[in-house]
Design a protein around this motif. Structure first.
Motif, PDB file in Angstrom:
ATOM      1  N   LEU A 133       0.759  -1.065  -0.035  1.00  5.71           N
ATOM      2  CA  LEU A 133      -0.056  -0.032  -0.087  1.00  5.71           C
ATOM      3  C   LEU A 133       0.636   1.281   0.000  1.00  5.71           C
ATOM      4  N   ARG A 134       1.932   1.305   0.745  1.00  4.95           N
ATOM      5  CA  ARG A 134       2.917   2.461   0.847  1.00  4.95           C
ATOM      6  C   ARG A 134       3.252   2.396  -0.740  1.00  4.95           C
ATOM      7  N   LYS A 135       3.722   1.638  -1.194  1.00  4.55           N
ATOM      8  CA  LYS A 135       4.479   1.363  -2.535  1.00  4.55           C
ATOM      9  C   LYS A 135       3.275   2.107  -3.578  1.00  4.55           C
ATOM     10  N   VAL A 136       2.222   1.708  -3.516  1.00  3.54           N
ATOM     11  CA  VAL A 136       1.030   2.149  -4.604  1.00  3.54           C
ATOM     12  C   VAL A 136       0.873   3.689  -4.283  1.00  3.54           C
ATOM     13  N   VAL A 137       0.798   4.225  -2.979  1.00  2.31           N
ATOM     14  CA  VAL A 137       0.616   5.579  -2.909  1.00  2.31           C
ATOM     15  C   VAL A 137       1.875   6.243  -3.198  1.00  2.31           C
ATOM     16  N   ASP A 138       3.026   5.861  -2.868  1.00  2.00           N
ATOM     17  CA  ASP A 138       4.243   6.487  -3.170  1.00  2.00           C
ATOM     18  C   ASP A 138       4.532   6.734  -4.774  1.00  2.00           C
ATOM     19  N   THR A 139       3.695   5.614  -5.373  1.00  2.00           N
ATOM     20  CA  THR A 139       4.218   5.534  -6.983  1.00  2.00           C
ATOM     21  C   THR A 139       3.080   6.234  -7.620  1.00  2.00           C
ATOM     22  N   ALA A 140       1.983   6.063  -7.206  1.00  2.00           N
ATOM     23  CA  ALA A 140       0.772   6.726  -7.817  1.00  2.00           C
ATOM     24  C   ALA A 140       0.291   8.131  -7.639  1.00  2.00           C
ATOM     25  N   ILE A 141       0.578   8.601  -6.404  1.00  2.00           N
ATOM     26  CA  ILE A 141       0.612  10.287  -6.226  1.00  2.00           C
ATOM     27  C   ILE A 141       1.765  10.941  -6.412  1.00  2.00           C
ATOM     28  N   THR A 142       1.967  11.384  -7.488  1.00  2.66           N
ATOM     29  CA  THR A 142       2.990  12.254  -7.889  1.00  2.66           C
ATOM     30  C   THR A 142       2.472  13.414  -8.830  1.00  2.66           C
ATOM     31  N   GLY A 143       3.003  14.402  -8.768  1.00  2.70           N
ATOM     32  CA  GLY A 143       2.541  15.576  -9.576  1.00  2.70           C
ATOM     33  C   GLY A 143       2.036  15.311 -10.937  1.00  2.70           C
ATOM     34  N   PRO A 144       3.080  14.812 -11.861  1.00  3.25           N
ATOM     35  CA  PRO A 144       2.737  14.478 -13.218  1.00  3.25           C
ATOM     36  C   PRO A 144       1.509  13.521 -13.196  1.00  3.25           C
ATOM     37  N   ALA A 260       0.721   6.225  13.630  1.00  2.00           N
ATOM     38  CA  ALA A 260      -0.687   5.736  13.297  1.00  2.00           C
ATOM     39  C   ALA A 260      -1.033   5.355  12.128  1.00  2.00           C
ATOM     40  N   VAL A 261      -0.464   5.936  11.120  1.00  2.00           N
ATOM     41  CA  VAL A 261      -0.716   5.139   9.654  1.00  2.00           C
ATOM     42  C   VAL A 261       0.188   3.878   9.644  1.00  2.00           C
ATOM     43  N   ASP A 262       1.199   3.676  10.208  1.00  2.59           N
ATOM     44  CA  ASP A 262       1.920   2.494   9.994  1.00  2.59           C
ATOM     45  C   ASP A 262       1.061   1.206  11.014  1.00  2.59           C
ATOM     46  N   ASP A 263       0.701   1.597  12.109  1.00  2.00           N
ATOM     47  CA  ASP A 263      -0.282   0.803  12.752  1.00  2.00           C
ATOM     48  C   ASP A 263      -1.560   0.482  12.095  1.00  2.00           C
ATOM     49  N   TYR A 264      -2.209   1.294  11.349  1.00  2.00           N
ATOM     50  CA  TYR A 264      -3.213   1.175  10.604  1.00  2.00           C
ATOM     51  C   TYR A 264      -3.118   0.331   9.522  1.00  2.00           C
ATOM     52  N   LEU A 265      -2.045   0.304   8.801  1.00  2.00           N
ATOM     53  CA  LEU A 265      -1.622  -0.652   7.605  1.00  2.00           C
ATOM     54  C   LEU A 265      -1.311  -1.913   8.018  1.00  2.00           C
ATOM     55  N   GLN A 266      -0.869  -2.149   9.380  1.00  2.00           N
ATOM     56  CA  GLN A 266      -0.543  -3.285   9.899  1.00  2.00           C
ATOM     57  C   GLN A 266      -1.829  -4.061  10.557  1.00  2.00           C
ATOM     58  N   GLN A 267      -2.695  -3.412  10.818  1.00  2.00           N
ATOM     59  CA  GLN A 267      -4.129  -3.748  11.227  1.00  2.00           C
ATOM     60  C   GLN A 267      -4.891  -4.300   9.982  1.00  2.00           C
ATOM     61  N   ILE A 268      -4.577  -3.429   8.747  1.00  2.00           N
ATOM     62  CA  ILE A 268      -5.344  -3.857   7.710  1.00  2.00           C
ATOM     63  C   ILE A 268      -4.761  -5.247   7.153  1.00  2.00           C
ATOM     64  N   GLY A 269      -3.482  -5.348   7.153  1.00  2.00           N
ATOM     65  CA  GLY A 269      -3.127  -6.613   7.043  1.00  2.00           C
ATOM     66  C   GLY A 269      -3.350  -7.766   7.702  1.00  2.00           C
ATOM     67  N   ALA A 270      -3.312  -7.659   9.074  1.00  2.00           N
ATOM     68  CA  ALA A 270      -3.577  -8.577   9.798  1.00  2.00           C
ATOM     69  C   ALA A 270      -5.315  -8.909   9.726  1.00  2.00           C
ATOM     70  N   SER A 271      -6.232  -8.010   9.512  1.00  2.00           N
ATOM     71  CA  SER A 271      -7.516  -8.311   9.324  1.00  2.00           C
ATOM     72  C   SER A 271      -7.680  -9.248   7.814  1.00  2.00           C
ATOM     73  N   ALA A 272      -7.041  -8.889   6.747  1.00  2.00           N
ATOM     74  CA  ALA A 272      -6.842  -9.334   5.318  1.00  2.00           C
ATOM     75  C   ALA A 272      -6.480 -11.074   5.829  1.00  2.00           C
ATOM     76  N   TYR A 273      -5.428 -11.154   6.658  1.00  2.13           N
ATOM     77  CA  TYR A 273      -5.152 -12.637   6.791  1.00  2.13           C
ATOM     78  C   TYR A 273      -6.136 -13.279   7.429  1.00  2.13           C
ATOM     79  N   ALA A 274      -6.695 -12.637   8.511  1.00  2.00           N
ATOM     80  CA  ALA A 274      -7.657 -13.362   9.315  1.00  2.00           C
ATOM     81  C   ALA A 274      -8.884 -13.711   8.276  1.00  2.00           C
ATOM     82  N   HIS A 275      -9.317 -12.802   7.444  1.00  2.00           N
ATOM     83  CA  HIS A 275     -10.378 -13.060   6.728  1.00  2.00           C
ATOM     84  C   HIS A 275     -10.222 -14.395   5.570  1.00  2.00           C
ATOM     85  N   LEU A 276      -8.803 -14.181   5.070  1.00  2.00           N
ATOM     86  CA  LEU A 276      -8.195 -15.371   4.194  1.00  2.00           C
ATOM     87  C   LEU A 276      -8.189 -16.594   4.604  1.00  2.00           C
TER      88      LEU A 276
END
Length: 382
Positions: A133-144, A260-276
Motif C-alpha cells: 500500500l505504501r508503494k502504491v501510494v508513493d508511486t501513484a501520487i505524484t505531481g505528473p 498511526a498510519v503504520d499501525d493502521y496498515l498493519q491492522q489492515i494486513g492482519a485483518s486481511a490475513y484473518a479473513h483469508l
C-alpha cells in the motif's frame, strides 16, 4: 459408368448419352482433382510446372497474412469499430450475471488463496500488505500522475458530472435545512422585527440560495468556466511546478511516516490475513458477492458499461495500433516457421470439405457439359 457404357455400347446403342456424360464427367473430375491437388503438392510427385503452388510460395503467403493482419485487422479505424461492436463490458456483465459463473470463479480463487497465504505467514503478509500500500501510494501520487488523471477527467467532462452532483447535494441540503436557515435569520434580525418579516426573509434567503445553485446546472455558467480555468491552472501546476511536486512529496512523507498510519496498515494486513484464513467459505462468499455486484452493475448501468468499453477500447488501441507492424512481422515469422507439411495440413483441414465439393462439382458439371455437347452434335448430324 464410362467403362460399362463403352463395353455395352454395341449391344445397347441407347448408352451413347451415358457414355458421353461419363466420359466428360471423368475428364472434369480428373481436371479438378489435378487443379486442387496442384495447389498443395505435385500430382504423382511429378515436377510439372505451376504445381505445388502453396509450398513454392510459403514465404509470400506468410508475408501476405502478416500484412493483412497489420493493415486491416489492426488498422485504427477498423479496430475501434470492431471493439465498439463487441460491447465487451456488456458481454462481461452478462457472463458474470449467469448463475453458475460467480460460484465457479469464487470457488477456484477461494480454494487457492488460503494455502498461499498460509505459506507466506501472517507477519510477512502484514508487512507485505503495508509495504504494498505504501508503494502504491508513493508511486501513484505524484505531481505528473495527478495532473494526467485530472487532465483525463476534465477532457472527458467528468468535472461537470462532479459539479452537477455537488450542486444537487447542496440543493438537497438547503431544502432539508430550511428551519435551520430560518433560525439563523431570526437570530441575526433585530428583536423588534415582526415574525412574519423574519419568515419572509428566511424564505427569500432559501429561495435565493436554491435559485443560485439551480443556475449552476448550466454548463455555460460563469462560475463553471472559472472552475474549469482553475482546474487547468492546477493541472499545469501539477505537471510543471517543482514547488507543487515537492509539496506532494512532503505530504506523502509526513503521512506515511506517521506511526498511526503504520499501525493502521498493519491492522489492515492482519485483518486481511484473518479473513483469508477464516476458511474458503468466507472468502468464496465475499468474492461471489463482489462478482455478482459487478455483473449487475455492468448489465444495468449503461454509463458504467460505456465507460468501461471506452477504457478497454482506448487501452487496446493504444496497445495494439502502434505495434501493428511488429505484430504483423511476428505472424509472418510464425507462419514461416511452420514446416511446409504443417502449413498444407492446416489449410487442407480448414477447406477440406470445400475441396471435395469442388471435385464433385467438376465431375457433375463436366458430365452435364459432355451431355449437352453430345445432344447438340446429334441434332446437327440429324
Amino acid at each position: 459408368m464410362f467403362a460399362f457404357a463403352v463395353w455395352g455400347l454395341e449391344t445397347w446403342p441407347w448408352l451413347a448419352p451415358v457414355k458421353a456424360f461419363a466420359e466428360a464427367a471423368l475428364v472434369g473430375g480428373v481436371a479438378d482433382w489435378f487443379a486442387v491437388t496442384s495447389l498443395f503438392r505435385r500430382p504423382f510427385g511429378l515436377p510439372i510446372p505451376h504445381t505445388a503452388v502453396i509450398p513454392r510460395n510459403h514465404g509470400r503467403i506468410a508475408a501476405a497474412i502478416g500484412r493483412f493482419v497489420a493493415d486491416n485487422l489492426l488498422a485504427s479505424q477498423a479496430l475501434v469499430q470492431r471493439l465498439e461492436e463487441l460491447d465487451t463490458a456488456g458481454r462481461l456483465g452478462r457472463w458474470l450475471g449467469q448463475p453458475e459463473t460467480g460460484p465457479m470463479i469464487a470457488a477456484r480463487i477461494a480454494g487457492s488463496l488460503p494455502p498461499i497465504v498460509h505459506t507466506i505467514g501472517e507477519e510477512r503478509w502484514r508487512y507485505a500488505i503495508g509495504g504494498g500500500l505504501r508503494k502504491v501510494v508513493d508511486t501513484a501520487i505524484t505531481g505528473p500522475r495527478m495532473a494526467h488523471i485530472l487532465s483525463y477527467m476534465v477532457g472527458r467532462g467528468y468535472h461537470h458530472a462532479i459539479m452537477d452532483h455537488l450542486v444537487a447535494e447542496a440543493r438537497s441540503f438547503v431544502a432539508q435545512n430550511r428551519s435551520f436557515i430560518r433560525k439563523k435569520v431570526a437570530k441575526e434580525c433585530p428583536e423588534w422585527l415582526p415574525l412574519w418579516v423574519e419568515t419572509q426573509i428566511a424564505q427569500g434567503v432559501s429561495h435565493g440560495i436554491d435559485g443560485s445553485l439551480g443556475e449552476l446546472t448550466s454548463h455555460d455558467h460563469p462560475w463553471r468556466r472559472k472552475f474549469e480555468m482553475f482546474l487547468h491552472e492546477t493541472i499545469d501546476g501539477m505537471a510543471h511546478a517543482p514547488l507543487f511536486a515537492q509539496r506532494i512529496e512532503d505530504v506523502k512523507l509526513q503521512v506515511l511516516g506517521d506511526p498511526a498510519v503504520d499501525d493502521y496498515l498493519q491492522q489492515i494486513g492482519a485483518s486481511a490475513y484473518a479473513h483469508l484464513m477464516g476458511g474458503a467459505e468466507t472468502v468464496e462468499t465475499v468474492i461471489e458477492g463482489a462478482l455478482r455486484e459487478i455483473g449487475q452493475r455492468l448489465e444495468h448501468d449503461p454509463a458504467m458499461r460505456a465507460t468501461l468499453n471506452r477504457w478497454l477500447r482506448d487501452a487496446t488501441e493504444a496497445l495494439l495500433v502502434p505495434r501493428r507492424e511488429l505484430i504483423g512481422s511476428l505472424i509472418t515469422d510464425l507462419v514461416m516457421r511452420w514446416r511446409t507439411a504443417v502449413l498444407i495440413e492446416k489449410l487442407e483441414n480448414h477447406v477440406g470439405k470445400d475441396l471435395q465439393y469442388i471435385r464433385i462439382n467438376g465431375t457433375v458439371v463436366g458430365g452435364l457439359v459432355g451431355l449437352v455437347i453430345y445432344a447438340v452434335t446429334s441434332l446437327v448430324r440429324h
